[in-house]
Design a protein around this motif. Structure first.
Motif, PDB file in Angstrom:
ATOM      1  N   ASP A   1     -12.285   0.040  -7.214  1.00  0.00           N
ATOM      2  CA  ASP A   1     -12.801  -1.323  -7.338  1.00  0.00           C
ATOM      3  C   ASP A   1     -11.679  -2.327  -7.097  1.00  0.00           C
ATOM      4  O   ASP A   1     -11.846  -3.331  -6.407  1.00  0.00           O
ATOM      5  N   GLY A   2     -10.511  -2.041  -7.667  1.00  0.00           N
ATOM      6  CA  GLY A   2      -9.359  -2.907  -7.442  1.00  0.00           C
ATOM      7  C   GLY A   2      -8.950  -2.968  -5.993  1.00  0.00           C
ATOM      8  O   GLY A   2      -8.561  -4.020  -5.475  1.00  0.00           O
ATOM      9  N   LEU A   3      -9.070  -1.836  -5.294  1.00  0.00           N
ATOM     10  CA  LEU A   3      -8.706  -1.789  -3.882  1.00  0.00           C
ATOM     11  C   LEU A   3      -9.618  -2.682  -3.046  1.00  0.00           C
ATOM     12  O   LEU A   3      -9.184  -3.290  -2.064  1.00  0.00           O
ATOM     13  N   ARG A   4     -10.889  -2.796  -3.444  1.00  0.00           N
ATOM     14  CA  ARG A   4     -11.811  -3.663  -2.706  1.00  0.00           C
ATOM     15  C   ARG A   4     -11.392  -5.129  -2.792  1.00  0.00           C
ATOM     16  O   ARG A   4     -11.717  -5.926  -1.917  1.00  0.00           O
TER      17      ARG A   4
ATOM     18  N   ASP B   1      -5.182  -5.306   1.234  1.00  0.00           N
ATOM     19  CA  ASP B   1      -3.920  -5.511   1.958  1.00  0.00           C
ATOM     20  C   ASP B   1      -2.707  -5.018   1.185  1.00  0.00           C
ATOM     21  O   ASP B   1      -1.579  -5.126   1.669  1.00  0.00           O
ATOM     22  N   LYS B   2      -2.911  -4.461  -0.013  1.00  0.00           N
ATOM     23  CA  LYS B   2      -1.790  -4.090  -0.873  1.00  0.00           C
ATOM     24  C   LYS B   2      -1.539  -2.587  -0.835  1.00  0.00           C
ATOM     25  O   LYS B   2      -2.382  -1.800  -1.269  1.00  0.00           O
ATOM     26  N   PRO B   3      -0.385  -2.152  -0.336  1.00  0.00           N
ATOM     27  CA  PRO B   3      -0.101  -0.706  -0.260  1.00  0.00           C
ATOM     28  C   PRO B   3       0.018  -0.042  -1.621  1.00  0.00           C
ATOM     29  O   PRO B   3      -0.234   1.155  -1.752  1.00  0.00           O
ATOM     30  N   GLU B   4       0.391  -0.806  -2.649  1.00  0.00           N
ATOM     31  CA  GLU B   4       0.620  -0.211  -3.968  1.00  0.00           C
ATOM     32  C   GLU B   4      -0.612   0.514  -4.507  1.00  0.00           C
ATOM     33  O   GLU B   4      -0.514   1.614  -5.068  1.00  0.00           O
ATOM     34  N   LEU B   5      -1.789  -0.108  -4.353  1.00  0.00           N
ATOM     35  CA  LEU B   5      -2.989   0.511  -4.895  1.00  0.00           C
ATOM     36  C   LEU B   5      -3.402   1.748  -4.109  1.00  0.00           C
ATOM     37  O   LEU B   5      -3.993   2.676  -4.668  1.00  0.00           O
ATOM     38  N   TYR B   6      -3.117   1.761  -2.815  1.00  0.00           N
ATOM     39  CA  TYR B   6      -3.391   2.971  -2.042  1.00  0.00           C
ATOM     40  C   TYR B   6      -2.566   4.135  -2.584  1.00  0.00           C
ATOM     41  O   TYR B   6      -3.058   5.262  -2.709  1.00  0.00           O
ATOM     42  N   PHE B   7      -1.311   3.858  -2.896  1.00  0.00           N
ATOM     43  CA  PHE B   7      -0.465   4.920  -3.459  1.00  0.00           C
ATOM     44  C   PHE B   7      -0.980   5.342  -4.836  1.00  0.00           C
ATOM     45  O   PHE B   7      -1.043   6.538  -5.148  1.00  0.00           O
TER      46      PHE B   7
END
Length: 204
Positions: free
Chosen positions: A159-162, A166-172
């Protein structure tokens, strides 16, 4: 999990300026967001069966628009104040009080990355492991609740990623539990590759 790796996080409101009196602000914020910040074990999320996160999270995410509008420019202050509360509850072992605050902060400041990563990690690791150790559960219930909290933590971060594509941190942050906990290696590769790609994009 190791709470040490989740300490020292930034606050959702950066900058300086006039700040409200903390005591008065707590009295104003608590009824506005619809949660008793000094709740105890009578609250549903403190009960042995913590299978309320999804429904409570949905309630918080769709807080009455009037309440959000009333906070107006103070949404940053409210999120900052509630984030400080999570740090207090964490270090005092009052984990049952963290969940509603994570949902509230993410609604107030969806671009504040630490609430998504810390909240999701807390659910996926701490609450999942606590469920497995709960003596009130049968073996089947332990696995069911552990799986529930693992899934809930991943859903929370997704949900945060949605809100922060554009933030690589949440993908990691998503890639790691898929690799380490869920053992879903294709999903882990997807998120970790995106973390690397988006990091390269920022650097270039």
């Amino acid at each position: 999990g190791d709470p040490g790796r989740r300490t020292g996080q930034p606050h959702p409101r950066a900058g300086h300026g006039l700040q409200p009196n903390p005591v008065q602000f707590e009295a104003a914020v608590a009824p506005l967001v619809g949660v008793d910040l000094e709740s105890d074990a009578r609250r549903p999320w403190a009960q042995p069966s913590l299978n309320v996160a999804g429904s409570y999270g949905q309630t918080v995410r769709f807080m009455p628009l009037a309440a959000m509008a009333l906070l107006g420019g103070f949404r940053g202050f409210a999120a900052d104040f509630l984030w400080l509360k999570t740090d207090h509850y964490w270090h005092h072992g009052q984990w049952q009080r963290l969940l509603p605050l994570y949902y509230l902060i993410s609604s107030l400041q969806p671009r504040f990355l630490p609430v998504w990563s810390v909240g999701g990690w807390h659910m996926a690791y701490n609450l999942s492991e606590r469920a497995r150790e709960n003596p009130e559960y049968s073996a089947a219930q332990k696995e069911e609740q552990a799986r529930h909290w693992g899934d809930e933590g991943l859903r929370f971060m997704e949900d945060g990623l949605r809100h922060n594509e554009d933030k690589p941190e949440l993908y990691f942050e998503l890639g790691w539990p898929y690799f380490d906990k869920v053992k879903d290696y294709p999903a882990a590769v997807y998120y970790l590759e995106n973390a690397a790609l988006k990091s390269d994009t920022i650097l270039n």
